[in-house]
Design a protein around this motif. Structure first.
Motif, PDB file in Angstrom:
ATOM      1  N   MET A   1     -20.984-143.459  57.989  1.00 53.01           N
ATOM      2  CA  MET A   1     -21.847-143.502  56.805  1.00 53.01           C
ATOM      3  C   MET A   1     -21.829-144.904  56.201  1.00 53.01           C
ATOM      4  SD  MET A   1     -21.104-139.934  54.764  1.00 53.01           S
ATOM      5  CE  MET A   1     -19.354-140.268  54.524  1.00 53.01           C
ATOM      6  N   GLU A   2     -22.977-145.358  55.792  1.00 56.39           N
ATOM      7  CA  GLU A   2     -23.088-146.658  55.145  1.00 56.39           C
ATOM      8  C   GLU A   2     -23.376-146.480  53.663  1.00 56.39           C
ATOM      9  OE1 GLU A   2     -26.028-148.966  57.096  1.00 56.39           O
ATOM     10  OE2 GLU A   2     -24.852-149.225  58.934  1.00 56.39           O
ATOM     11  N   ASN A   3     -22.907-147.439  52.878  1.00 59.52           N
ATOM     12  CA  ASN A   3     -23.171-147.463  51.436  1.00 59.52           C
ATOM     13  C   ASN A   3     -22.853-146.132  50.766  1.00 59.52           C
ATOM     14  OD1 ASN A   3     -24.137-149.966  52.205  1.00 59.52           O
ATOM     15  ND2 ASN A   3     -25.927-149.874  50.889  1.00 59.52           N
ATOM     16  N   VAL A   4     -21.605-145.696  50.926  1.00 62.11           N
ATOM     17  CA  VAL A   4     -21.155-144.458  50.284  1.00 62.11           C
ATOM     18  C   VAL A   4     -20.722-144.773  48.857  1.00 62.11           C
ATOM     19  CG1 VAL A   4     -19.508-142.558  50.327  1.00 62.11           C
ATOM     20  CG2 VAL A   4     -20.377-143.520  52.475  1.00 62.11           C
ATOM     21  N   ALA A   5     -21.329-144.099  47.901  1.00 63.20           N
ATOM     22  CA  ALA A   5     -20.942-144.263  46.497  1.00 63.20           C
ATOM     23  C   ALA A   5     -20.235-142.990  46.028  1.00 63.20           C
ATOM     24  CB  ALA A   5     -22.166-144.530  45.634  1.00 63.20           C
ATOM     25  N   ILE A   6     -19.025-143.146  45.545  1.00 63.24           N
ATOM     26  CA  ILE A   6     -18.342-142.046  44.877  1.00 63.24           C
ATOM     27  C   ILE A   6     -18.813-142.034  43.428  1.00 63.24           C
ATOM     28  CG2 ILE A   6     -16.116-141.162  44.083  1.00 63.24           C
ATOM     29  CD1 ILE A   6     -14.822-142.419  46.519  1.00 63.24           C
ATOM     30  N   VAL A   7     -19.241-140.884  42.950  1.00 61.84           N
ATOM     31  CA  VAL A   7     -19.674-140.737  41.557  1.00 61.84           C
ATOM     32  C   VAL A   7     -18.706-139.797  40.873  1.00 61.84           C
ATOM     33  CG1 VAL A   7     -21.512-139.992  40.005  1.00 61.84           C
ATOM     34  CG2 VAL A   7     -22.094-141.130  42.167  1.00 61.84           C
ATOM     35  N   VAL A   8     -17.979-140.303  39.882  1.00 61.36           N
ATOM     36  CA  VAL A   8     -17.010-139.493  39.161  1.00 61.36           C
ATOM     37  C   VAL A   8     -17.377-139.464  37.675  1.00 61.36           C
ATOM     38  CG1 VAL A   8     -15.451-141.481  38.977  1.00 61.36           C
ATOM     39  CG2 VAL A   8     -14.561-139.191  38.585  1.00 61.36           C
ATOM     40  N   TYR A  97     -28.018-144.535  42.860  1.00 59.53           N
ATOM     41  CA  TYR A  97     -29.294-144.645  43.575  1.00 59.53           C
ATOM     42  C   TYR A  97     -29.904-146.029  43.354  1.00 59.53           C
ATOM     43  CZ  TYR A  97     -34.041-143.501  45.117  1.00 59.53           C
ATOM     44  OH  TYR A  97     -35.256-143.500  45.763  1.00 59.53           O
ATOM     45  N   GLU A  98     -29.886-146.489  42.099  1.00 56.13           N
ATOM     46  CA  GLU A  98     -30.453-147.797  41.784  1.00 56.13           C
ATOM     47  C   GLU A  98     -29.641-148.933  42.409  1.00 56.13           C
ATOM     48  OE1 GLU A  98     -30.522-147.673  37.546  1.00 56.13           O
ATOM     49  OE2 GLU A  98     -32.394-146.521  37.454  1.00 56.13           O
ATOM     50  N   LEU A  99     -28.346-148.690  42.609  1.00 50.62           N
ATOM     51  CA  LEU A  99     -27.504-149.692  43.256  1.00 50.62           C
ATOM     52  C   LEU A  99     -27.815-149.820  44.745  1.00 50.62           C
ATOM     53  CD1 LEU A  99     -24.056-148.828  41.628  1.00 50.62           C
ATOM     54  CD2 LEU A  99     -25.447-150.854  41.169  1.00 50.62           C
ATOM     55  N   GLY A 100     -28.373-148.735  45.328  1.00 53.03           N
ATOM     56  CA  GLY A 100     -28.715-148.746  46.747  1.00 53.03           C
ATOM     57  C   GLY A 100     -27.852-147.845  47.605  1.00 53.03           C
ATOM     58  N   ALA A 101     -27.153-146.903  46.998  1.00 51.03           N
ATOM     59  CA  ALA A 101     -26.303-145.987  47.755  1.00 51.03           C
ATOM     60  C   ALA A 101     -27.129-145.177  48.744  1.00 51.03           C
ATOM     61  CB  ALA A 101     -25.565-145.050  46.806  1.00 51.03           C
ATOM     62  N   GLN A 102     -26.554-144.942  49.917  1.00 51.62           N
ATOM     63  CA  GLN A 102     -27.173-144.086  50.921  1.00 51.62           C
ATOM     64  C   GLN A 102     -26.532-142.704  50.952  1.00 51.62           C
ATOM     65  OE1 GLN A 102     -29.916-144.972  52.742  1.00 51.62           O
ATOM     66  NE2 GLN A 102     -29.872-146.766  51.411  1.00 51.62           N
ATOM     67  N   TRP A 103     -25.318-142.602  50.429  1.00 49.99           N
ATOM     68  CA  TRP A 103     -24.608-141.327  50.329  1.00 49.99           C
ATOM     69  C   TRP A 103     -23.943-141.249  48.958  1.00 49.99           C
ATOM     70  CZ3 TRP A 103     -24.818-137.442  53.911  1.00 49.99           C
ATOM     71  CH2 TRP A 103     -25.332-137.779  55.167  1.00 49.99           C
ATOM     72  N   PHE A 104     -23.894-140.025  48.423  1.00 44.16           N
ATOM     73  CA  PHE A 104     -23.348-139.799  47.090  1.00 44.16           C
ATOM     74  C   PHE A 104     -22.260-138.727  47.199  1.00 44.16           C
ATOM     75  CE2 PHE A 104     -27.718-141.039  47.044  1.00 44.16           C
ATOM     76  CZ  PHE A 104     -27.882-141.923  45.993  1.00 44.16           C
ATOM     77  N   TRP A 105     -21.014-139.126  46.929  1.00 44.04           N
ATOM     78  CA  TRP A 105     -19.892-138.185  46.966  1.00 44.04           C
ATOM     79  C   TRP A 105     -19.508-137.913  45.517  1.00 44.04           C
ATOM     80  CZ3 TRP A 105     -14.345-139.262  49.290  1.00 44.04           C
ATOM     81  CH2 TRP A 105     -13.700-138.027  49.494  1.00 44.04           C
ATOM     82  N   LEU A 106     -19.781-136.695  45.043  1.00 48.47           N
ATOM     83  CA  LEU A 106     -19.633-136.372  43.629  1.00 48.47           C
ATOM     84  C   LEU A 106     -18.315-135.655  43.361  1.00 48.47           C
ATOM     85  CD1 LEU A 106     -23.262-135.062  42.927  1.00 48.47           C
ATOM     86  CD2 LEU A 106     -22.438-137.401  43.204  1.00 48.47           C
ATOM     87  N   GLY A 179     -16.685-132.530  44.899  1.00 48.93           N
ATOM     88  CA  GLY A 179     -16.569-132.980  46.283  1.00 48.93           C
ATOM     89  C   GLY A 179     -17.802-132.863  47.135  1.00 48.93           C
ATOM     90  N   GLY A 180     -18.943-132.463  46.567  1.00 47.48           N
ATOM     91  CA  GLY A 180     -20.169-132.368  47.353  1.00 47.48           C
ATOM     92  C   GLY A 180     -20.681-133.738  47.776  1.00 47.48           C
ATOM     93  N   LEU A 181     -21.159-133.832  49.022  1.00 47.00           N
ATOM     94  CA  LEU A 181     -21.690-135.072  49.578  1.00 47.00           C
ATOM     95  C   LEU A 181     -23.181-134.906  49.840  1.00 47.00           C
ATOM     96  CD1 LEU A 181     -20.997-137.934  50.881  1.00 47.00           C
ATOM     97  CD2 LEU A 181     -20.884-136.681  53.059  1.00 47.00           C
TER      98      LEU A 181
END
Length: 336
Positions: A1-8, A97-106, A179-181
């Protein structure tokens, strides 16, 4: 996965947040960004985040500039007011999303990721666009999670088998922000999480919306653990009924109005079955009051009834609209 952003999303729990940050530093895979949504907007949280930012950048290094021109691994997003979990995740996913994330791990602030957690999710992301990993409870045992939703009743399927001790992925029609991706293309098709929920059902409905454009799955790999001990009542040694607040009780009932509106939007609303599900939800919450939170029976019952009344107002709101998609869904093929 590229550009994975963890959102907490965090609110007044700096000690738990620090435990979560420590687990990030043990990750075998470096996340591209860690977006921290602070619903308290406090100096105490800011201090914890900034210390972690220095540690993360020292460990993993800076990256190429993102959509906002930043290179730091950590992005701090204090909010002007408490948006609740749903509003926090909506703001966090939007920022990532605005940063350019390709995946969002919440995830919430009361968990810790396993060192191999992100690596374990990566292998499933090669085939699926929404992935929910398994979790340990705070006592190190598997955490039971009902990954299947009865759409007609609007409740979690009480007969769904435990979402652990299995070898392959299982289809699900909800999700959990613990933990949803989610892939970027899914966010584009269904929009950001609905901030109107404030608390409860928001992640379930986000997973439901995702199931309309792809097949979400729950997988057997353990990716994180819960770190906050909660008063609960064990049911048959697997399921448990956790303590909760009167504020949450209100939103459990009120947000069924939003749930019904989404079911109507997608053509899944069944009036009488949903009404039965509302009765069952109220009964479950009353049992929770009696066996777990009995000191709040009077105030809790009052909040349940208030939420029920307000859910009916939402159901009758002629101006209600779903969260908008970010792309034209009709012009894009359904993702796997």
């Amino acid at each position: 996965m590229e550009n994975v952003a963890i959102v907490v999303v965090t609110f007044k729990r700096q000690e738990l947040l620090r435990k979560l940050f420590d687990s990030y530093l043990q990750s075998t895979v470096a996340p591209w960004r860690i977006v921290v949504v602070d619903n308290e907007n406090s100096q105490a949280t800011a201090d914890v985040v900034h210390v972690f930012e220095r540690e993360a950048n020292a460990l993993w290094g800076l990256t190429a500039a993102d959509g906002r021109g930043g290179k730091s691994r950590v992005v701090y997003c204090p909010q002007p007011e408490n948006l609740g979990g749903s509003g926090g995740f909506s703001a966090g996913v939007k920022a990532a999303y605005e940063l350019g994330a390709q995946w969002f791990w919440l995830m919430d602030d009361d968990v810790a990721i396993e060192p191999e957690g992100l690596a374990r999710l990566s292998k499933w992301a090669e085939r699926y666009k929404v992935v929910q990993g398994s979790r340990y409870d705070y006592d190190d045992g598997p955490f039971y999670w009902q990954y299947h939703f009865s759409i007609a009743l609007g409740i979690y399927d009480p007969f769904a088998p435990a979402a652990f001790n299995f070898d392959e992925e299982r289809p699900m029609n909800v999700a959990c922000f613990e933990g949803g991706l989610f892939a970027r293309e899914i966010v584009e098709k269904i929009g950001f999480p609905d901030d109107r929920f404030f608390l409860y059902w928001d992640d379930a409905m986000y997973g439901y919306r995702a199931s309309k454009v792809c097949q979400p799955v729950v997988v057997p790999d353990f990716i994180m653990r819960r770190t906050r001990e909660m008063k609960n009542w064990d049911i048959a040694g697997v399921r448990q009924l956790n303590s909760t607040s009167d504020n949450t009780r209100y939103y459990i009932m009120r947000n069924r109005g939003y749930m019904a509106r989404y079911f109507k939007y997608y053509g899944d609303y069944r009036r009488f079955a949903f009404g039965l599900g509302t009765l069952l939800t109220f009964a479950k919450e009353f049992v929770r009051l009696v066996v777990v939170d009995r000191e709040h029976i009077a105030s809790g019952t009052k909040r349940l009834l208030a939420g029920w009344r307000d859910s009916r107002k939402i159901l009758r709101d002629s101006e209600w609209q779903p969260m908008p998609a970010l792309v034209d869904v009709a012009s894009t093929p359904k993702a796997e």
